[in-house]
Design an enzyme around this catalytic site. Structure first.
Site, PDB file in Angstrom:
ATOM      1  N   SER A 697      -0.591   1.640   2.561  1.00 24.41           N
ATOM      2  CA  SER A 697       0.751   2.041   2.135  1.00 24.41           C
ATOM      3  C   SER A 697       1.806   1.860   3.220  1.00 24.41           C
ATOM      4  O   SER A 697       2.991   2.048   2.951  1.00 24.41           O
ATOM      5  CB  SER A 697       0.739   3.492   1.649  1.00 24.41           C
ATOM      6  OG  SER A 697       0.381   4.374   2.681  1.00 24.41           O
ATOM      7  N   LYS A 740       4.401  12.434  -0.616  1.00 26.16           N
ATOM      8  CA  LYS A 740       5.222  11.654   0.312  1.00 26.16           C
ATOM      9  C   LYS A 740       6.716  11.931   0.105  1.00 26.16           C
ATOM     10  O   LYS A 740       7.479  12.078   1.070  1.00 26.16           O
ATOM     11  CB  LYS A 740       4.922  10.169   0.126  1.00 26.16           C
ATOM     12  CG  LYS A 740       3.526   9.756   0.564  1.00 26.16           C
ATOM     13  CD  LYS A 740       3.268   8.295   0.260  1.00 26.16           C
ATOM     14  CE  LYS A 740       1.862   7.884   0.705  1.00 26.16           C
ATOM     15  NZ  LYS A 740       1.558   6.472   0.379  1.00 26.16           N
TER      16      LYS A 740
END
Length: 828
Positions: A697, A740
């Site tokens: 990511s 996140k």
């Protein structure tokens, strides 16, 4: 030693060449070691070994017998056996049912050899071996050693007379120390690895020393066995004497007109009445009555009678018909779940759906098998208790952590002393109903060993198609578990076998967000700790910023266990102040938190607030929630290598390689010379180097940092991002979006860049958090570059530095020329 009906004298040893080397067929046997001068039956397994043995028998030649090693199936042939082996003469065993892939022979050991190489492998292996010779140094010392070993052997014979008398006589007649050592080695009760060590020992004195140690251990073992036998015989004598005296007492009571059997018969009658009253299932009823009939004809003093009575008691106490009445009131269930737990909306919805289906379908629906998976401390076990309360059922819990015996699940058979049902049946007895909420805690912590695989035993328990006839080894009658609501908990699904995981309905518990932890602390943790510390009437209140300080600077976890411990620690210190009649704070502020708990234990990641070259902020998922990750990139004069630091995993390193390759593929468009890739090294670093990092990511964050250092365009600071990048610059979706996004908000980032395909994942993010954020969805790197990168400078700094270096070099060259000219003129 005599060879009986075997004609070993017709088989001669192989004749070695000038280097004392022989070539013979090779037999690799499991668990068997043959010594020179001894006879031993051999089982040859495998077609190549059988062919090799047949060739040796047909040609009246010897063969080499080597002990098989425990090695991997793909290991080279030389690594599958021990190199020190024995040359053996072979004879077929009469009346043996031999097959193509199995042969039973009698072997006579001849001499030790060391296998040097395999000459060929097809159709059978032939080994090239060096003939070994025994070493004898001090003859006098060896004689004394022989006598000491024979004395020990005599002591073994006094306690164990299992050896044939003919063999014993022969051993005492042997005068050769090497032959004696091999004969004694063949009689020892030791494993194959110890036998192999004796075969490999060429020094006869050391070999006899090892044998004496083994004999001493055998004497010690036999002494213990004798002592145990004496104790057992003594106990048996006591039992027999007691039975004899009780029988005498019974006869005396009969003579006096007293019936000693009345009490026992009365118990049998009461037992039959209990069985009838219990209304057991037909098969169970028949088994209980049959065992009662056996008990009735036994002596009350018989040990077997106690075993049967215990078994019948278990049949009577296990719940066969008793069940709790389900509370199918959805509003009540929702109230109970909300009262005990904050958040966990998806899990609560699943429980309410189950209650709704039970309400409409009744008994037609089979109970599901749920599995709560998530990090420690997020409320998996406590939610199981709330589900039981909402349904109005009994709650029972069985911890599977460390269970490595199949009998723990299925029970022991009654033939074992002290046998009991498995923990499934024991827990059902404790529940008292046949439809409890049954929690299998820590299902991922089970282990497998020689006693069986408990995970395999659970397959029947957790399969709704099979568990209506669960068979416990102790009960030996089917038990219906189909009405039980099983809930398993695990921290990780990886250790679970695939077949077991297939039977579970997985419900994932995510790490709590900071907002959720705040609400849980306010609603549950603080009131509970204030009450448990006796501070209800003291007006203690925790300010919001104090709780945020506790969460951010003193705990780093997915759940709230450590948060509750820190709250409890503060309450304890306040309780001490109250108890000693000192002034205590009623409003807990961040400064009070630091005063009570000391300096912060968790330090937040440094946030970059200025536009910089090669400095980007990524978003990451951790087991304790979301976080930010600073990524630094820089160019250094070098040879075009890529250096990665910061404890990066393989996937993350590959993402960096991909990002660099994307940059190189578009270098011309970005105005970057391909020479830069040859003249400069790229160094990428992720701070907090002791923390392992991995995953794809960070791809777009790495790519924008690399592009920035090569183009020398600054990156806008107030942006945080996450996403995987491909070689062509496409942005792929990633996981952990909720955590996140909330981490970016917590650190003050209003601008977030996410892959376009992750837009659907924002449904889990609180609406209030989304209002505070400006989220940009992208599907290619060009969009990110247009947003994040500022204009390139008129001239790159490294070009300016290169021109300065070139100018300095030219100036230095001019000065050198001037000095050389002056020197030349002075010489003339």
């Amino acid at each position: 030693m005599t060879t009986g009906d075997f004609a070993f004298e017709n088989i001669e040893n192989a004749i070695p060449d000038a280097d004392n080397i022989v070539e013979l067929p090779l037999l690799i046997v499991p668990g068997q070691v043959v010594y020179p001068g001894t006879l031993a039956p051999l089982m040859v397994v495998g077609k190549p070994g059988v062919i090799a043995a047949d060739m040796a028998l047909e040609n009246d030649t010897t063969a080499i017998v080597a002990l098989r090693r425990d090695s991997s199936p793909n290991a080279p042939l030389m690594e599958t056996f021990h190199p020190v082996a024995c040359e053996v003469a072979l004879e077929p065993m009469p009346d043996e049912d031999n097959r193509v892939d199995r042969l039973i022979l009698m072997g006579e050991g001849r001499r030790r050899v060391e296998i040097l190489a395999i000459v060929r492998t097809e159709p059978y292996p032939i080994a090239r071996a060096f003939v070994l010779t025994d070493m004898i140094s001090d003859a006098e010392k060896l004689r004394a050693r022989m006598q000491a070993v024979l004395d020990l052997f005599s002591q073994v014979l006094d306690k164990d007379d299992s050896l044939p008398e003919e063999m014993v006589d022969y051993i005492f007649m042997v005068d050769d120390p090497a032959e004696l050592s091999d004969l004694l080695a063949s009689t020892l009760d030791i494993d194959a690895s110890e036998r192999q060590k004796l075969l490999e020992e060429l020094d006869v004195d050391k070999r006899l020393e090892q044998i004496s140690l083994h004999l001493a251990r055998e004497i010690h073992r036999l002494e213990i066995a004798d002592e145990m036998n004496d104790r057992v015989n003594e106990e048996i004598s006591k039992v027999q004497r007691e039975m004899y005296l009780r029988e005498q007492m019974r006869v005396i009571q009969q003579e006096l007109g007293e019936n000693a059997d009345d009490i026992f018969q009365q118990e049998i009658t009461e037992l039959r009445a209990s069985i009838l009253k219990a209304r057991l299932p037909q098969e169970v009823h028949e088994r209980a009555m049959k065992e009662t009939a056996r008990l009735a004809i036994m002596s009350p003093m018989s040990p077997e009678s106690g075993v049967i009575r215990t078994y019948i008691d278990w049949l009577l106490t296990v719940p066969w018909h008793e069940r709790s009445r389900d509370n199918l009131n959805l509003k009540n269930a929702e109230r109970v779940l909300e009262k005990d737990h904050y958040g966990l909306e998806k899990i609560k919805d699943r429980v309410l759906e189950h209650i709704a289906v039970r309400k409409l379908a009744r008994s037609k629906m089979k109970s599901p098998v749920l599995c709560f998976v998530g990090p420690p401390g997020v409320g998996k076990t406590s939610l199981g208790k709330s589900i039981a309360e909402a349904l109005g059922r009994k709650f029972v819990r069985m911890s599977l952590g460390g269970v490595h015996d199949e009998a723990e699940i299925r029970g022991h058979r009654r033939t074992y002393i002290g046998a009991l049902p498995g923990r499934i049946v024991q827990t059902m007895k404790r529940a008292g109903t046949r439809n409890p909420v049954f929690m299998l805690d820590e299902i991922d912590k089970m282990a497998e060993d020689y006693r069986g695989d408990p995970a395999a035993a659970l397959l029947e328990v957790l399969d709704p198609e099979q568990n209506n006839e669960f068979m416990d080894h102790y009960l030996e009658v089917p038990y219906d578990l189909s009405e039980v609501l099983f809930i398993a908990t695990a921290n990780d699904l990886y250790p679970l076998p695939e077949a077991l995981e297939d039977r579970l309905e997985i419900i994932e518990f995510r790490a709590y967000t900071e907002e959720e932890k705040l609400e849980i602390a306010k609603r549950f943790l603080i009131p509970r700790q204030i009450e448990s510390h006796g501070l209800q009437r003291r007006g203690i209140q925790f300010q919001k910023d104090a709780l945020e300080t506790l969460i951010r600077q003193y705990t780093l976890e997915a759940g709230v266990r450590n948060l509750e411990r820190e709250i409890a620690s503060i309450c304890r210190k306040i309780t001490r102040l109250v108890a000693t009649e000192k002034t205590f704070p009623r409003r807990i502020t961040p400064s009070q938190v630091e005063k009570f708990l000391g300096p912060p234990q968790v330090f937040r990641t440094h946030v970059n607030r200025e536009d910089n070259i090669g400095l980007a902020t990524g978003l990451v998922w951790t087991s304790s929630g979301g976080d930010i990750q600073i990524i630094e990139a820089s160019l250094l004069p070098g040879k075009g290598s890529l250096t990665l630091t910061g404890s990066l995993g393989d996937v993350l390193q590959e993402s960096a390689q991909t990002a660099l390759s994307y940059m190189r593929s578009r270098a011309k468009e970005m105005g970057v010379s391909h020479d830069d890739f040859e003249d400069y090294d790229v160094h990428i670093h992720m701070p907090e180097g002791a923390v392992p990092k991995d995953g794809p990511s960070a791809g777009i964050t790495l790519a924008i940092a690399i592009i920035s250092v090569f183009t020398e365009r600054k990156i806008r600071a107030p942006y945080a991002m996450t996403g995987e990048v491909t070689l062509r610059g496409h942005v792929l979706p990633v996981g952990g979006v909720k955590e996140k996004v909330l981490a970016a908000r917590r650190y003050g980032f209003r601008n977030i860049i996410l892959p376009r395909e992750n837009e659907k994942d924002l449904v889990d993010v609180p609406k209030q958090a989304l209002k505070d954020l400006n989220i940009l969805f992208v599907d290619n790197m060009q969009t990110i570059m247009d947003v994040l990168l500022l204009e390139a400078p008129a001239q790159r700094q490294r070009d300016i530095d290169a021109e300065k270096e070139e100018a300095a070099a030219e100036e230095a060259e001019k000065e050198r020329k001037i000095r050389r000219k002056k020197k030349t003129d002075s010489d003339d």
